[in-house]
Design a protein around this motif. Structure first.
Motif, mmCIF file in Angstrom:
data_model
loop_
_atom_site.group_PDB
_atom_site.id
_atom_site.type_symbol
_atom_site.label_atom_id
_atom_site.label_comp_id
_atom_site.label_asym_id
_atom_site.label_seq_id
_atom_site.Cartn_x
_atom_site.Cartn_y
_atom_site.Cartn_z
ATOM 1 N N VAL A 73 0.867 -1.178 0.000
ATOM 2 C CA VAL A 73 0.000 0.000 0.000
ATOM 3 C C VAL A 73 0.904 1.229 0.000
ATOM 4 O O VAL A 73 2.111 1.141 0.200
ATOM 5 N N ASN A 81 2.652 -0.698 6.104
ATOM 6 C CA ASN A 81 2.489 -1.939 5.348
ATOM 7 C C ASN A 81 2.466 -3.180 6.221
ATOM 8 O O ASN A 81 1.736 -4.129 5.919
ATOM 9 N N SER A 84 -0.999 -3.253 7.455
ATOM 10 C CA SER A 84 -1.920 -3.693 6.407
ATOM 11 C C SER A 84 -1.856 -5.202 6.199
ATOM 12 O O SER A 84 -2.874 -5.862 5.974
ATOM 13 N N GLY A 90 -6.210 -1.625 4.298
ATOM 14 C CA GLY A 90 -5.263 -0.560 4.050
ATOM 15 C C GLY A 90 -5.311 0.524 5.112
ATOM 16 O O GLY A 90 -6.143 0.494 6.027
ATOM 17 N N TYR A 274 -2.499 -6.489 1.853
ATOM 18 C CA TYR A 274 -3.544 -6.818 2.821
ATOM 19 C C TYR A 274 -4.274 -8.113 2.482
ATOM 20 O O TYR A 274 -5.031 -8.638 3.305
#
Length: 302
Positions: A73, A81, A84, A90, A274
């Motif tokens: 992301v 991240n 996520s 996100g 994710y």
């Protein structure tokens, strides 16, 4: 044509069928593996596979599935991240938006019983209450991104080999359903020396050796046949930095190997970081919450 009674009968059957489908959508499925291990290597860009010697990771790629076009992301940096990855969503939803986020800069859409946006650990805690789970990490920033009151191992190692040793000790002794192992290399070399340098690639090769140690230890302890290993990263990098919008910073490796994973090789699926959390939940037979945005990559299973 259907008469009035026939139409009502068809309508009733449709309603019953829909209710039946709805009632089973959230039911726990049979787990596809007893143990899932997520190995996260900080700063390990997908481009490393072009130059580095990575025999253990390539063996997992050949014996399982992989993508070198999975994406982080934005911004393509650490805390946002890693959050996520294990929170199945996100930064727009979990709220961790920066490299070193310790608390959400944006209010989390959902606050779970652990006091943060629910991660895969809270899913396991609620749906598999007897299952063990743990985190062994080298970068201390990981400690702000999971529910500490829900894990059986919370270990912050000083170096990657120590982090791996502690994780393996926990895995062999406690047979956890899920373990997250975070490695700080090759991010260190990326910042200090630079990405796409001999030192950077040497660091990725040391990570590969640690992955080999994990696989061999599982094999020696008769656990490999019941385990799924996932290898991924938070971001890549250019120069001595990351966080930008280039493919070198955004594209990350995504490798899955082990129990019930088909030896398909390269994946065609579009994968976001994710999706890792959702895939872990899928492998463990867990219901994926509505507020997660990740989707399980189901083409990986036999």
């Amino acid at each position: 044509m259907l008469g009035k009674k026939g139409f009502l009968l068809v309508l009733l059957l449709v309603i019953v069928s829909c209710k039946s489908t709805k009632s089973t959508e959230g039911a726990n499925r049979k787990p596809l593996a007893k143990h899932v291990i997520l190995i996260g290597s900080d700063g390990f860009g997908a481009y490393a596979f072009k130059k580095a010697k990575l025999p253990n990771l390539r063996k997992m790629m050949n014996g399982g599935v992989y993508s070198l076009q999975a994406r982080s992301v934005l911004p393509s940096s650490s805390a946002v991240n890693w959050a996520s990855m294990i929170m199945g969503s996100g930064p727009e939803l979990h709220g961790y938006t920066e490299w070193g986020s310790k608390t959400p800069e944006l209010p989390s859409r959902i606050i779970g019983e652990g006091g943060i946006y629910p991660s895969v650990f809270s899913l396991i805690d609620k749906q598999l209450p007897k299952a063990k789970k743990g985190v062994s990490y080298t970068w201390s920033g990981i400690g702000y991104l999971f529910e500490k009151n829900m894990v059986d191992l919370d270990f912050n190692g000083s170096e990657d080999p120590q982090t791996v040793d502690k994780a393996l000790e926990f895995i062999i002794k406690d047979k956890p359903a899920f373990t997250f192992i975070h490695l700080t290399h090759p991010d260190n070399e990326g910042h200090e020396i630079g990405h796409d340098t001999p030192r950077y690639y040497k660091a990725t090769e040391k990570v590969d050796e640690l992955v080999g140690t994990i696989v061999e230890t599982l094999k020696k302890n008769d656990m490999l046949d019941e385990t799924v290993l996932i290898f991924s990263s938070d971001h890549g990098g250019i120069g001595k930095g990351h966080g930008g919008k280039t493919l070198e910073e955004v594209e990350i490796p995504w490798i899955v190997y082990g129990k019930n994973i088909q030896p398909k090789g390269k994946l065609t699926s579009t994968i976001m970081t994710y999706d890792t959390g959702a895939t872990i939940a899928y492998l463990l037979g867990l219901e994926i919450p509505e507020f997660w945005r990740g989707k399980p990559i189901t083409e990986i299973v036999k």
